[in-house]
Design a protein around this motif. Structure first.
Motif, PDB file in Angstrom:
ATOM      1  N   TYR A 251     -15.691   6.170 -21.523  1.00 25.39           N
ATOM      2  CA  TYR A 251     -16.393   6.073 -22.802  1.00 25.39           C
ATOM      3  C   TYR A 251     -17.555   7.069 -22.866  1.00 25.39           C
ATOM      4  O   TYR A 251     -17.758   7.740 -23.891  1.00 25.39           O
ATOM      5  CB  TYR A 251     -16.900   4.644 -22.999  1.00 25.39           C
ATOM      6  N   LEU A 252     -18.318   7.161 -21.786  1.00 27.53           N
ATOM      7  CA  LEU A 252     -19.487   8.043 -21.768  1.00 27.53           C
ATOM      8  C   LEU A 252     -19.104   9.503 -21.582  1.00 27.53           C
ATOM      9  O   LEU A 252     -19.868  10.398 -21.932  1.00 27.53           O
ATOM     10  CB  LEU A 252     -20.444   7.622 -20.649  1.00 27.53           C
ATOM     11  N   GLY A 253     -17.928   9.755 -21.020  1.00 29.35           N
ATOM     12  CA  GLY A 253     -17.575  11.105 -20.609  1.00 29.35           C
ATOM     13  C   GLY A 253     -17.882  11.230 -19.141  1.00 29.35           C
ATOM     14  O   GLY A 253     -19.006  10.959 -18.706  1.00 29.35           O
ATOM     15  N   TYR A 254     -16.895  11.593 -18.362  1.00 33.27           N
ATOM     16  CA  TYR A 254     -17.038  11.576 -16.914  1.00 33.27           C
ATOM     17  C   TYR A 254     -18.233  12.407 -16.450  1.00 33.27           C
ATOM     18  O   TYR A 254     -18.389  13.559 -16.833  1.00 33.27           O
ATOM     19  CB  TYR A 254     -15.756  12.093 -16.256  1.00 33.27           C
ATOM     20  N   GLY A 255     -19.072  11.790 -15.620  1.00 31.42           N
ATOM     21  CA  GLY A 255     -20.222  12.474 -15.075  1.00 31.42           C
ATOM     22  C   GLY A 255     -21.548  11.999 -15.630  1.00 31.42           C
ATOM     23  O   GLY A 255     -22.595  12.251 -15.032  1.00 31.42           O
ATOM     24  N   GLU A 256     -21.526  11.302 -16.768  1.00 30.62           N
ATOM     25  CA  GLU A 256     -22.783  10.801 -17.335  1.00 30.62           C
ATOM     26  C   GLU A 256     -23.360   9.706 -16.441  1.00 30.62           C
ATOM     27  O   GLU A 256     -24.546   9.715 -16.121  1.00 30.62           O
ATOM     28  CB  GLU A 256     -22.531  10.266 -18.748  1.00 30.62           C
ATOM     29  N   TRP A 257     -22.519   8.751 -16.062  1.00 27.21           N
ATOM     30  CA  TRP A 257     -22.864   7.752 -15.052  1.00 27.21           C
ATOM     31  C   TRP A 257     -22.076   8.065 -13.794  1.00 27.21           C
ATOM     32  O   TRP A 257     -20.933   8.531 -13.866  1.00 27.21           O
ATOM     33  CB  TRP A 257     -22.489   6.351 -15.532  1.00 27.21           C
ATOM     34  N   LEU A 258     -22.667   7.806 -12.644  1.00 30.30           N
ATOM     35  CA  LEU A 258     -21.932   7.930 -11.388  1.00 30.30           C
ATOM     36  C   LEU A 258     -20.930   6.786 -11.280  1.00 30.30           C
ATOM     37  O   LEU A 258     -21.134   5.697 -11.837  1.00 30.30           O
ATOM     38  CB  LEU A 258     -22.892   7.892 -10.202  1.00 30.30           C
ATOM     39  N   PRO A 302     -24.004   0.487 -20.705  1.00 26.98           N
ATOM     40  CA  PRO A 302     -24.847   1.475 -21.394  1.00 26.98           C
ATOM     41  C   PRO A 302     -25.270   0.969 -22.769  1.00 26.98           C
ATOM     42  O   PRO A 302     -24.531   0.243 -23.436  1.00 26.98           O
ATOM     43  CB  PRO A 302     -23.928   2.695 -21.519  1.00 26.98           C
ATOM     44  N   ALA A 303     -26.455   1.341 -23.183  1.00 27.59           N
ATOM     45  CA  ALA A 303     -26.967   0.938 -24.496  1.00 27.59           C
ATOM     46  C   ALA A 303     -25.992   1.352 -25.587  1.00 27.59           C
ATOM     47  O   ALA A 303     -25.529   2.499 -25.632  1.00 27.59           O
ATOM     48  CB  ALA A 303     -28.334   1.566 -24.736  1.00 27.59           C
ATOM     49  N   GLY A 304     -25.677   0.421 -26.442  1.00 31.58           N
ATOM     50  CA  GLY A 304     -24.788   0.711 -27.564  1.00 31.58           C
ATOM     51  C   GLY A 304     -23.315   0.543 -27.269  1.00 31.58           C
ATOM     52  O   GLY A 304     -22.485   0.650 -28.178  1.00 31.58           O
ATOM     53  N   MET A 305     -22.952   0.281 -25.996  1.00 31.43           N
ATOM     54  CA  MET A 305     -21.547   0.071 -25.656  1.00 31.43           C
ATOM     55  C   MET A 305     -21.241  -1.424 -25.689  1.00 31.43           C
ATOM     56  O   MET A 305     -21.825  -2.194 -24.942  1.00 31.43           O
ATOM     57  CB  MET A 305     -21.206   0.649 -24.285  1.00 31.43           C
ATOM     58  N   HIS A 306     -20.324  -1.823 -26.556  1.00 31.88           N
ATOM     59  CA  HIS A 306     -19.985  -3.227 -26.736  1.00 31.88           C
ATOM     60  C   HIS A 306     -18.556  -3.475 -26.268  1.00 31.88           C
ATOM     61  O   HIS A 306     -17.800  -2.538 -25.995  1.00 31.88           O
ATOM     62  CB  HIS A 306     -20.163  -3.628 -28.202  1.00 31.88           C
ATOM     63  N   VAL A 350     -17.196 -14.076 -24.223  1.00 35.71           N
ATOM     64  CA  VAL A 350     -18.117 -13.932 -23.086  1.00 35.71           C
ATOM     65  C   VAL A 350     -19.051 -12.743 -23.292  1.00 35.71           C
ATOM     66  O   VAL A 350     -20.243 -12.810 -22.943  1.00 35.71           O
ATOM     67  CB  VAL A 350     -17.323 -13.787 -21.773  1.00 35.71           C
ATOM     68  N   PHE A 351     -18.515 -11.661 -23.842  1.00 34.12           N
ATOM     69  CA  PHE A 351     -19.312 -10.438 -23.985  1.00 34.12           C
ATOM     70  C   PHE A 351     -19.530 -10.110 -25.458  1.00 34.12           C
ATOM     71  O   PHE A 351     -19.277  -8.999 -25.915  1.00 34.12           O
ATOM     72  CB  PHE A 351     -18.622  -9.272 -23.278  1.00 34.12           C
ATOM     73  N   ALA A 352     -19.986 -11.108 -26.195  1.00 36.47           N
ATOM     74  CA  ALA A 352     -20.222 -10.909 -27.624  1.00 36.47           C
ATOM     75  C   ALA A 352     -21.182  -9.763 -27.849  1.00 36.47           C
ATOM     76  O   ALA A 352     -22.156  -9.571 -27.103  1.00 36.47           O
ATOM     77  CB  ALA A 352     -20.781 -12.189 -28.233  1.00 36.47           C
ATOM     78  N   ASP A 353     -20.904  -8.948 -28.857  1.00 36.54           N
ATOM     79  CA  ASP A 353     -21.755  -7.790 -29.167  1.00 36.54           C
ATOM     80  C   ASP A 353     -23.222  -8.215 -29.231  1.00 36.54           C
ATOM     81  O   ASP A 353     -23.592  -9.174 -29.907  1.00 36.54           O
ATOM     82  CB  ASP A 353     -21.354  -7.170 -30.491  1.00 36.54           C
ATOM     83  N   GLY A 354     -24.027  -7.492 -28.483  1.00 39.24           N
ATOM     84  CA  GLY A 354     -25.453  -7.767 -28.469  1.00 39.24           C
ATOM     85  C   GLY A 354     -25.865  -8.743 -27.389  1.00 39.24           C
ATOM     86  O   GLY A 354     -27.056  -8.930 -27.134  1.00 39.24           O
ATOM     87  N   ASN A 355     -24.885  -9.381 -26.729  1.00 41.54           N
ATOM     88  CA  ASN A 355     -25.213 -10.371 -25.700  1.00 41.54           C
ATOM     89  C   ASN A 355     -24.739  -9.929 -24.316  1.00 41.54           C
ATOM     90  O   ASN A 355     -24.676 -10.744 -23.394  1.00 41.54           O
ATOM     91  CB  ASN A 355     -24.568 -11.732 -26.034  1.00 41.54           C
TER      92      ASN A 355
END
Length: 356
Positions: A251-258, A302-306, A350-355
């Motif tokens: 989602y982030l593009g490989y390399g943004e997060w390790l 990551p912020a904004g990833m739901h 379980v992983f409701a947007d924002g929670n």
């Protein structure tokens, strides 16, 4: 010198663990043409030392750019072209000198060049020393999924020099600890307690503690691989945290997060899902979060990833079978299983947007 044997019949090999390259030299087998694959970050530090291990051999090297973004079919083709231009025969020994990207890509090249040549793993990151250098999974990434193009190709040997970790950036060391913690959560609550007790020594890179930790992880993986080389059953447990984690990377593009950072969050999400199913206690989830945070690893996506952003990638994950998503989830603290009855409705609950 410590050794771990990976028992795979005629494909068996040894993992040798030392605190210097000289000690590892004695472990090398027959000399031949050698091509060392590395990158501009690692090569200035260790290429010369590794070249000296192959006295009497014709040794060349090829450098790829550093980073997950270069674990691609394009890089695969560049290495292949170099081998062809140099007229390397099937007697060539490829040496992967670097972290998981170099190891995975070199192994994939070794599986394909002239239908298979031997390769050696010399991992230089904690993550590659405890995990990716062992077991023979080789692959490159694709924009639609991580490690979706590859092959099983066991190395001829794995040579681990723990001293190289002293030059590893703190963020890379932390990423490796995510995979270490993964082994504890998979099958050994006592090892998790050991990590909690030894965290200060680990952070200080105390030599004996690191060697013991690395040997333990290699032994656990060697045992699992010996029983299930091509991931038909038990080996899938080693993917704890990876279904969610791979989605984050793609989602982030490989390399943004390790990779280890994404796996850390993936393990927390798997634990949260297990908690919702009554398989974990809240106090156990808190311990998992605390240990990851102690090594400066993230525990939230990551912020904004739901969860809706995870779904397209998880539906193409390698563990999908007969159209059903499968997850590696804790079934107790220090025990895991592959679960195939997780529904989209449950994930959204379980992983409701924002929670998350």
């Amino acid at each position: 010198m410590q050794k771990v044997e990976v028992q795979l019949g005629e494909r068996s090999y040894t993992i040798s663990i030392s605190d210097n390259f000289q000690g590892l030299a004695a472990e090398l087998a027959n000399c031949r043409q050698v091509v060392i694959i590395s990158n501009p970050t690692v090569a200035p530090l260790y290429l010369q030392s590794v070249q000296q291990l192959f006295v009497g051999c014709t040794t060349q090297h090829f450098l790829l750019p550093d980073g997950e973004a270069y674990k691609t079919l394009s890089s695969f083709e560049q290495v292949m072209e170099f081998l062809l231009q140099q007229r390397m025969s099937r007697d060539v020994l490829l040496v992967a000198l670097g972290g998981g990207v170099i190891g995975d890509l070199t192994g994939f090249v070794a599986a394909c060049y002239q239908r298979g040549v031997p390769f050696l793993q010399i991992p230089t990151t904690l993550l590659s020393q405890v995990d990716s250098s062992v077991g023979g999974k080789t692959a490159v990434n694709h924009p639609l999924g991580k490690n979706m193009i590859g092959a099983f190709k066991q190395p001829a040997q794995v040579l681990i020099n723990t001293a190289v970790l002293s030059t590893l950036p703190a963020r890379e060391f932390a990423a490796g600890m995510a995979e270490v913690i993964k082994y504890a959560l998979i099958a050994d609550a006592e090892f998790f307690s050991w990590l909690e007790q030894k965290q200060q020594l680990i952070q200080q890179q105390h030599a004996a503690t690191l060697a013991e930790m690395i040997r333990y992880c290699c032994q656990m993986k060697a045992d699992i691989v010996s029983r299930d080389e091509t991931e038909q059953g038990e080996r899938a447990l080693l993917n704890l945290g990876h279904t969610f984690g791979h989605a984050i990377e793609a989602y982030l593009g490989y390399g943004e997060w390790l990779h280890g950072e994404a796996v850390a969050v993936g393990m927390v999400m798997a634990a949260e899902l297990a908690l919702s199913r009554g398989d974990l206690q809240a106090a156990e989830l808190a311990r998992i979060n605390a240990l990851l945070l102690a090594f400066s690893l993230p525990v939230k996506p990551p912020a904004g990833m739901h969860i809706r952003d995870f779904m397209p990638y998880m539906k193409t994950d390698k563990k999908v079978k007969n159209g059903s998503m499968r997850f590696v989830l804790p079934t107790a603290f220090g025990a895991t299983a592959v679960v195939d009855n997780v529904t989209e409705t449950e994930l959204f609950r379980v992983f409701a947007d924002g929670n998350n």
